[in-house]
Design a protein around this motif. Structure first.
Motif, PDB file in Angstrom:
ATOM      1  N   GLN A  36      26.693   9.861  -2.062  1.00 58.71           N
ATOM      2  CA  GLN A  36      27.472  10.551  -1.041  1.00 58.71           C
ATOM      3  C   GLN A  36      26.547  11.297  -0.092  1.00 58.71           C
ATOM      4  O   GLN A  36      25.435  11.669  -0.450  1.00 58.71           O
ATOM      5  N   LYS A  37      27.042  11.539   1.112  1.00 62.32           N
ATOM      6  CA  LYS A  37      26.311  12.319   2.112  1.00 62.32           C
ATOM      7  C   LYS A  37      27.187  13.495   2.540  1.00 62.32           C
ATOM      8  O   LYS A  37      28.414  13.387   2.588  1.00 62.32           O
ATOM      9  N   ASN A  38      26.550  14.595   2.890  1.00 68.64           N
ATOM     10  CA  ASN A  38      27.298  15.719   3.430  1.00 68.64           C
ATOM     11  C   ASN A  38      27.505  15.509   4.930  1.00 68.64           C
ATOM     12  O   ASN A  38      27.083  14.483   5.476  1.00 68.64           O
ATOM     13  N   ALA A  39      28.106  16.470   5.585  1.00 69.30           N
ATOM     14  CA  ALA A  39      28.417  16.326   7.014  1.00 69.30           C
ATOM     15  C   ALA A  39      27.161  16.144   7.861  1.00 69.30           C
ATOM     16  O   ALA A  39      27.207  15.534   8.928  1.00 69.30           O
ATOM     17  N   ALA A  40      26.026  16.661   7.388  1.00 67.99           N
ATOM     18  CA  ALA A  40      24.766  16.536   8.131  1.00 67.99           C
ATOM     19  C   ALA A  40      24.019  15.252   7.789  1.00 67.99           C
ATOM     20  O   ALA A  40      22.915  15.022   8.272  1.00 67.99           O
ATOM     21  N   GLY A  41      24.616  14.399   6.941  1.00 74.41           N
ATOM     22  CA  GLY A  41      23.987  13.139   6.585  1.00 74.41           C
ATOM     23  C   GLY A  41      22.959  13.251   5.471  1.00 74.41           C
ATOM     24  O   GLY A  41      22.217  12.309   5.213  1.00 74.41           O
ATOM     25  N   GLN A  42      22.926  14.392   4.795  1.00 71.89           N
ATOM     26  CA  GLN A  42      21.992  14.604   3.695  1.00 71.89           C
ATOM     27  C   GLN A  42      22.668  14.287   2.361  1.00 71.89           C
ATOM     28  O   GLN A  42      23.886  14.130   2.292  1.00 71.89           O
ATOM     29  N   LYS A  43      21.871  14.220   1.291  1.00 70.61           N
ATOM     30  CA  LYS A  43      22.426  13.979  -0.033  1.00 70.61           C
ATOM     31  C   LYS A  43      23.441  15.060  -0.380  1.00 70.61           C
ATOM     32  O   LYS A  43      23.284  16.219  -0.015  1.00 70.61           O
ATOM     33  N   MET A  44      24.491  14.664  -1.077  1.00 68.68           N
ATOM     34  CA  MET A  44      25.552  15.587  -1.460  1.00 68.68           C
ATOM     35  C   MET A  44      25.212  16.219  -2.806  1.00 68.68           C
ATOM     36  O   MET A  44      25.268  15.552  -3.835  1.00 68.68           O
ATOM     37  N   TYR A  45      24.827  17.484  -2.765  1.00 68.45           N
ATOM     38  CA  TYR A  45      24.561  18.240  -3.983  1.00 68.45           C
ATOM     39  C   TYR A  45      25.732  19.164  -4.256  1.00 68.45           C
ATOM     40  O   TYR A  45      26.571  19.397  -3.379  1.00 68.45           O
ATOM     41  N   ILE A  46      25.771  19.707  -5.447  1.00 68.54           N
ATOM     42  CA  ILE A  46      26.902  20.545  -5.829  1.00 68.54           C
ATOM     43  C   ILE A  46      27.065  21.743  -4.887  1.00 68.54           C
ATOM     44  O   ILE A  46      28.182  22.097  -4.524  1.00 68.54           O
TER      45      ILE A  46
END
Length: 113
Positions: A36-46
């Motif tokens: 998954q990616k966050n809104a900024a396109g980075q890895k989705m961490y907890i």
């Protein structure tokens, strides 16, 4: 729950069962860092997943029936400070003191290594 790959999810069957049985009382979400990616396109961490719901989570933590469970790498604790420090400050509190009070009330459960 945070994991690197969705195949590593723990207790998913149980989570689905609880959600079905208690739709208004049980909610969960996953942060799958390698998929998954966050809104900024980075890895989705907890911590980035929590940030998506920060205000809602903060409101829930004000209820004495709410418990927070954190288990995993020690670095996750800094994610809690990053996520909830500004909200606590906005509400005239210090996150670390608020978390200590939750621990004392047996509502904040941390198992990190």
């Amino acid at each position: 729950m945070g994991v690197p790959y969705s195949k590593s999810l723990l207790y998913d069957d149980e989570h689905q069962t609880y959600k079905k049985a208690f739709p208004d009382q049980f909610r969960y979400d996953y942060a799958v860092s390698r998929e998954q990616k966050n809104a900024a396109g980075q890895k989705m961490y907890i911590q980035t997943k929590m940030a998506e719901y920060a205000e809602e989570l903060w409101d829930l933590m004000q209820d004495e029936k709410t418990h927070v469970y954190m288990c995993g790498l020690k670095g996750m604790e800094s994610g809690m400070v990053e996520c909830f420090g500004p909200i606590a400050e906005k509400n005239g509190l210090v996150w670390t003191e608020f978390a200590k009070a939750m621990k004392k009330a047996d509502r904040y459960h941390v198992e990190v290594y």
